[in-house]
Scaffold this motif. Structure first.
Motif, short mmCIF file in Angstrom:
data_model
loop_
_atom_site.label_atom_id
_atom_site.label_comp_id
_atom_site.label_asym_id
_atom_site.label_seq_id
_atom_site.Cartn_x
_atom_site.Cartn_y
_atom_site.Cartn_z
N LYS A 458 -7.97 15.83 -8.81
CA LYS A 458 -9.18 16.32 -8.13
C LYS A 458 -8.87 17.65 -7.47
O LYS A 458 -8.68 18.64 -8.13
CB LYS A 458 -9.68 15.29 -7.11
CG LYS A 458 -10.14 13.97 -7.74
CD LYS A 458 -11.38 14.16 -8.59
CE LYS A 458 -11.88 12.84 -9.13
NZ LYS A 458 -13.07 13.01 -10.00
N CYS A 459 -8.83 17.65 -6.13
CA CYS A 459 -8.46 18.84 -5.38
C CYS A 459 -7.41 18.47 -4.35
O CYS A 459 -7.56 17.47 -3.62
CB CYS A 459 -9.68 19.43 -4.65
SG CYS A 459 -10.80 20.37 -5.71
N ASP A 461 -5.33 19.83 -1.00
CA ASP A 461 -5.39 20.81 0.09
C ASP A 461 -3.97 21.16 0.51
O ASP A 461 -3.25 20.33 1.07
CB ASP A 461 -6.17 20.24 1.27
CG ASP A 461 -6.48 21.28 2.34
OD1 ASP A 461 -5.81 22.34 2.34
OD2 ASP A 461 -7.38 21.04 3.16
N GLN A 486 -6.26 26.75 -9.25
CA GLN A 486 -7.34 26.45 -8.31
C GLN A 486 -8.48 25.75 -9.03
O GLN A 486 -8.93 26.19 -10.10
CB GLN A 486 -7.83 27.76 -7.69
CG GLN A 486 -9.07 27.63 -6.81
CD GLN A 486 -9.55 28.98 -6.34
OE1 GLN A 486 -8.78 29.81 -5.86
NE2 GLN A 486 -10.85 29.24 -6.50
N HIS A 487 -8.95 24.64 -8.44
CA HIS A 487 -10.05 23.88 -9.03
C HIS A 487 -11.38 24.59 -8.75
O HIS A 487 -11.47 25.48 -7.90
CB HIS A 487 -10.09 22.47 -8.43
CG HIS A 487 -10.50 21.41 -9.40
ND1 HIS A 487 -11.56 21.57 -10.27
CD2 HIS A 487 -10.00 20.16 -9.64
CE1 HIS A 487 -11.70 20.48 -10.99
NE2 HIS A 487 -10.76 19.61 -10.65
N CYS A 491 -14.69 20.38 -7.71
CA CYS A 491 -13.50 19.55 -7.98
C CYS A 491 -13.76 18.60 -9.14
O CYS A 491 -13.37 17.43 -9.13
CB CYS A 491 -13.07 18.77 -6.74
SG CYS A 491 -12.54 19.84 -5.37
N THR A 528 -7.41 25.16 -0.42
CA THR A 528 -8.11 23.90 -0.13
C THR A 528 -8.41 23.11 -1.40
O THR A 528 -8.74 21.92 -1.32
CB THR A 528 -9.43 24.15 0.61
OG1 THR A 528 -10.34 24.84 -0.25
CG2 THR A 528 -9.19 24.95 1.88
N ARG A 529 -8.32 23.74 -2.56
CA ARG A 529 -8.64 23.02 -3.80
C ARG A 529 -7.69 23.42 -4.93
O ARG A 529 -8.09 23.96 -5.97
CB ARG A 529 -10.09 23.21 -4.21
CG ARG A 529 -10.70 24.59 -4.06
CD ARG A 529 -12.20 24.50 -4.32
NE ARG A 529 -12.92 25.72 -4.01
CZ ARG A 529 -13.25 26.65 -4.91
NH1 ARG A 529 -12.91 26.49 -6.17
NH2 ARG A 529 -13.94 27.71 -4.54
#
Length: 786
Positions: A458-459, A461, A486-487, A491, A528-529
Motif C-alpha cells: 500500500k503506502c 510512511d 512513490q505510490h 495508494c 508519506t507514501r
C-alpha cells in the motif's frame, strides 16, 4: 603493445628477474589452473587478467569464465622467461569453450633472449571452428609464424574473439613437455599469422609507424572528412546513419553489428552479408584522394570493397567498381592497422559524384575503425578529437547525523519470494536474479531491467526515517541506480500511474567496495507514501551480489557522504486537474505529414518528442513539418540524438554527447524560438546518471523526464494480425485514470487509429493540452482555444 598496457610498478627488469631453467623438462609446466585467480596471479605467481577489457570475468573449477565486451577485449598470462625449446617443451595446451563456429587468436610473446630488455615480439595462431563444447587445444610451438625465439617465451594473450557478448572460458594452461603432447588434441582449424612487428607493409596499406616517412602532399587547410567514427550503436543500427548524416546499414544481412570504443565489429551470416555507407553525391575532386580506416581481422580474412558514383546527382543511374582485398594487396594478421586506397584505382570513377562505399563477400568477422576521406595523395588517419569528460562530483565529508528512528532489516535474502518484512521482492521484468544462501546475484546488461524489494503493498510512511540511511551490503559491480518509489495519492495499484514516480541515486557515488549508504532524505519523493526500493539502470554485465538491505540510524565513523545531485522531475501523469496530453514520439517520416493533418483536423495541441539526428536529415522533411507545428503552438521537446537506452551508455561523456547533440539539433532547426527542459527517455529507460546529466546539461535541477500513463502499445501490436489491440490498450489505461500518452507514428495501423485515440480522450471530458501545460509549468503558454 598489449603487454605494455599491463606493466605494473615494481616489475622493472621483467625479463631478467626470473629466467626459467634451461634444464630438460620432466613434466608439463603448469602456467595456470586458476586456483589463485582472486590474487590476480597464476600458478607461477606472475600476473594474469583482462585489465578490465571484459564485460565480466570470474574463475571457478579450474577455468576462467569471461564475456568479451568488444573488439579490444583480451586475456593474458605472463610468466618468467622460459627457454622452452632447450628445456624440451614442445607445445602449448589449454582447454577452451566458446560459441560454436567461433574463433580466437593466441598471441605468443617472445624476447630476443631471456637476458633481453622488456621489448618483445608477437607471433600468432588462430584457433577456429570451435564446437561450442569444452575442448582441449594442443598447439605445437613450431606452429607459430615469424620464427619466434622459443627459448625466450614470456607471455600468452587470447584476443580477437570473433563473437563478443557471449560467454567464453579458458582452463589449465600448460607448456607440454616431450615429443608429444600429454593432453589429447582435438581437430581444429589452426592457421599461423604474421607477426605484427615484422610484417611487410602492402603498397595500399599504411601502418602508423611508416606514416612519418611519407612526404606530405595535402591541400592547404584540408583535414580528413569523417565518414563514420562509430560513435553510437543506435545511430548506426537503430537509425541507420553515419557521421555524414547519410544512410548506413547492412539491411539485416549481418549476424551482428556491434559498436564499441569507436570501432564496429561486422560479423557476417554468410557470403551474402554486406554493409554500406553513403556519401550523398559527394564531390571529392582536387581535395580528397582516397579513403582510410583501421581494420582488425584474422589471417585469411577476405572481403570486397565497392565504390559507387552517380551519373548525375539525384539520378538513378549509378556506376560501380569493385576491388577485392587480394587486389588491394591487403593481408591481415589479427592486429589492428591502418589500411587505405586511393580513389583512382577504382576504374572509371567520377570523384565529383560519389554515392557510397559497399563492403561484401566477407568470409570472417571484421573490425573497422574510424573511416574517412584523406586529403591529397598522402594517406592519413582520422584522429578522434579528445572529449573533455564532465568533472566528477567529489564525495565530501559532510554532516552525517544519527537518527533516532529504529533501525530495521528490509531484506536478508532468506526467502526466494519475500523479504524480511514478508513483502514481495523480485524482478519486475525478465530473469536477472540468482537466489543463493542468504544472498542474491543480479546480472544483466540491459539497463531497462530492474529488481524490487517492497516496504508495503500500500503506502509506507518513512517520514520518521528522513534522517536515517539506506544501507546495502554488496560485492561486485556498483554500476546501477537505487530508486525509492512513490505510490499514487490513492495508494491503489489499480490506478494509473503506479508507481506515481521515484527518485534515483547513483550507487557508485555512495559506495565503498562493500557497502552503500544513502541518506533517505536524498530521495526526492513524498515520504508519506513510499512503496519500496528498486535497483535499476544496470550499465555493466558484471554481477552484483547483495547480502543485506536495511535502514540504519548512522553510518560508520569517517564515512564520506556525497552531496545530493539534482536529478529532475520524473513524471508519468498530468498534474493539472481534468487535463490530458498526447505526447508523440518520432516515427516514420513518410507518415509525418498525415499525422500532422489529423492533429490539425482534431484541433488539439500536442507535444512532439523529437530525435535530433533525423531532424537534421534534409531528405525526410521532418524539420519543415515540425517547424510548422511549432509555429501553430505545439510543443517541441527532446528525445535524445540517436535514441539509445541512455542509462545503459558506458559513461557520462556518452550521455552528454546525446544531450548536447540533441539540443544542438533543435537549436539548428528552430533557432532561438524553441527552448525546452522536457525530455522523454528513449524506451522509457531511466537511471540516476542520465537524470543527473540532464539536469546539469540543461542547468535546470527541475528538468522534466516525461514517461507515460497511457501506452497504446504500438511496439507490441501494430504489425501483428491484431492491430486493434492498440485501441484496447488505450481504453484500458484510460479506465485506470491515465492521462499522459506515449505513441509513435512508426506504423500505418497506429496512424489509422489516431482519430479514434483522440475521440476517446475527448470523451473523458478532460481538456487536451500540451505536456508543459498539463504539468502546470509556469513557463508554459496559457491555455486557449486551439
Amino acid at each position: 603493445m598489449l603487454f605494455d598496457r599491463r606493466l605494473v610498478a615494481g616489475l622493472a627488469g621483467l625479463w631478467t628477474a626470473s629466467t626459467a631453467s634451461a634444464a630438460a623438462c620432466t613434466a608439463d609446466l603448469l602456467i595456470d589452473n586458476f586456483v589463485k585467480w582472486t590474487a590476480g596471479t597464476n600458478n607461477l605467481d606472475w600476473q594474469n587478467g583482462d585489465d578490465g577489457s571484459m564485460t565480466s570475468i570470474a574463475a571457478s573449477a579450474g577455468q576462467v569464465v569471461f564475456t568479451p565486451k568488444d573488439a579490444s577485449s583480451y586475456f593474458y598470462e605472463s610468466f618468467p622467461c622460459v627457454q622452452a625449446q632447450s628445456s624440451g617443451y614442445t607445445g602449448i595446451n589449454f582447454s577452451i569453450q566458446g560459441p560454436a563456429g567461433a574463433s580466437v587468436a593466441l598471441e605468443l610473446q617472445t624476447a630476443s633472449t631471456c637476458d633481453a630488455s622488456s621489448n618483445y615480439t608477437s607471433s600468432y595462431n588462430i584457433v577456429s571452428d570451435l564446437t561450442g563444447q569444452r575442448q582441449v587445444i594442443s598447439l605445437p610451438l613450431l606452429g607459430f609464424d615469424n620464427n619466434p625465439n622459443y627459448d625466450a617465451i614470456v607471455g600468452l594473450v587470447w584476443s580477437v574473439f570473433s563473437k563478443v557478448g557471449s560467454q567464453w572460458s579458458i582452463g589449465n594452461v600448460t607448456l607440454a613437455c616431450g615429443g608429444t603432447a600429454t593432453v589429447p588434441s582435438v581437430s581444429t582449424s589452426v592457421t599461423a599469422v604474421p607477426s605484427r612487428t615484422t610484417v611487410a607493409v602492402p603498397t595500399t596499406a599504411l601502418t602508423t609507424a611508416s606514416r612519418s616517412t611519407v612526404a606530405p602532399a595535402q591541400p592547404t587547410g584540408c583535414t580528413n572528412l569523417l565518414i563514420d567514427d562509430w560513435e553510437s550503436q543506435s545511430r548506426l543500427t537503430f537509425l541507420g546513419y553515419n557521421a555524414l548524416g547519410q544512410s548506413s546499414s547492412d539491411d539485416g544481412t549481418m549476424a551482428s553489428i556491434v559498436v564499441s570504443s569507436k570501432r564496429v565489429m561486422l560479423t557476417p551470416t554468410n557470403l551474402e552479408s554486406y554493409f554500406y555507407s553513403q556519401f550523398g553525391c559527394l564531390n571529392t575532386a582536387n581535395k580528397y584522394g582516397g579513403i582510410s580506416f583501421r581494420i582488425r581481422a584474422a589471417r585469411g580474412t577476405t572481403f570486397a570493397v565497392t565504390l559507387a558514383w552517380f551519373d548525375q546527382c539525384g539520378s538513378t543511374n549509378i556506376k560501380t567498381f569493385t576491388q577485392t582485398t587480394a587486389q588491394l594487396k591487403w593481408t591481415f594478421d589479427g592486429t589492428e592497422r591502418l589500411y587505405w586506397f586511393p580513389l583512382s584505382i577504382f576504374t572509371g570513377i567520377d570523384s565529383t559524384k560519389l554515392d557510397l562505399i559497399y563492403f561484401s563477400n566477407f568470409n570472417a568477422a571484421v573490425i573497422l575503425g574510424p573511416m574517412s576521406f584523406y586529403c591529397g595523395n598522402t594517406a592519413t588517419e582520422y584522429v578522434i578529437p579528445a572529449v573533455a569528460s564532465s568533472a566528477p562530483i567529489p564525495r565530501q565529508t559532510s554532516s552525517t547525523p544519527v537518527s533516532n528512528a529504529k533501525t530495521f532489516v528490509i531484506d536478508a535474502f532468506a526467502n526466494k519470494d519475500s523479504n524480511a518484512l514478508g513483502e514481495w521482492h523480485g524482478s519486475d521484468e525478465g530473469k536477472i536474479v540468482t537466489q543463493g544462501n542468504n544472498f542474491i546475484a543480479i546480472q544483466t546488461n540491459d539497463s531497462d531491467l530492474s529488481w524490487n524489494t517492497q516496504l508495503t503493498n500500500k503506502c509506507a510512511d518513512l517520514r520518521a526515517y528522513s534522517g536515517a540511511y539506506l544501507h546495502i551490503a554488496y560485492s561486485g559491480s556498483n554500476k546501477f541506480s537505487v530508486a525509492l518509489q512513490q505510490h499514487n495519492a490513492k495508494c491503489n495499484d489499480a490506478i494509473a500511474p503506479f508507481p506515481e514516480t521515484w527518485d534515483s541515486l547513483e550507487a557508485a557515488r555512495y559506495a565503498s567496495a562493500t557497502d552503500i549508504y544513502m541518506p533517505i532524505n536524498h530521495f526526492n519523493v513524498n515520504l508519506t507514501r513510499t512503496i519500496g526500493f528498486n535497483l535499476r539502470g544496470f550499465y555493466s554485465n558484471d554481477p552484483t551480489y547483495l547480502t543485506k538491505i536495511e535502514i540504519v540510524d548512522k553510518v560508520p565513523n569517517g564515512w564520506v557522504m556525497p552531496s545530493k545531485l539534482p536529478s529532475g522531475k520524473l513524471v508519468f501523469a498530468c498534474t493539472r486537474p481534468n487535463s490530458f496530453a498526447f505526447a508523440i514520439d518520432d516515427g516514420e517520416p513518410k507518415y509525418a505529414a498525415r499525422v500532422m493533418e489529423m492533429i490539425k483536423q482534431a484541433n488539439i495541441p500536442v507535444t512532439f518528442f523529437t530525435v535530433g539526428l533525423p531532424l537534421l536529415d534534409t531528405t525526410n522533411g521532418l524539420a519543415k513539418i515540425y517547424k510548422d507545428m511549432a509555429a501553430r503552438g505545439h510543443q517541441i521537446a527532446l528525445h535524445s540524438y540517436t535514441h539509445p537506452k541512455m542509462e545503459g551508455l558506458p559513461d557520462d561523456a556518452s550521455i552528454d554527447w546525446e544531450y548536447n547533440n540533441d539540443i544542438g539539433a533543435v537549436k539548428q532547426v528552430f533557432g532561438d524560438t524553441v527552448h525546452t527542459n522536457y525530455f522523454r527517455p528513449p524506451f522509457g529507460t531511466e537511471g540516476a546518471r542520465m537524470r543527473q546529466r540532464l539536469a546539469a546539461t540543461l542547468n535546470d535541477p527541475n528538468a522534466y523526464l516525461v514517461e507515460w500513463s497511457v501506452d497504446v502499445e504500438d511496439w507490441r501490436w501494430a504489425e501483428t494480425t491484431t492491430p486493434q489491440k492498440q485501441l484496447e490498450a488505450f481504453k484500458r489505461d484510460l479506465a485506470k485514470g491515465g492521462n499522459l500518452v506515449v505513441m509513435h507514428y512508426l506504423y500505418n495501423s497506429t496512424v489509422n487509429y489516431i482519430p479514434e485515440f483522440i475521440k476517446l480522450a475527448k470523451a473523458t471530458g478532460k481538456t487536451l493540452m500540451r505536456v508543459d501545460q498539463c504539468m502546470e509549468d509556469p513557463n508554459a503558454p496559457p491555455l486557449k482555444a486551439f
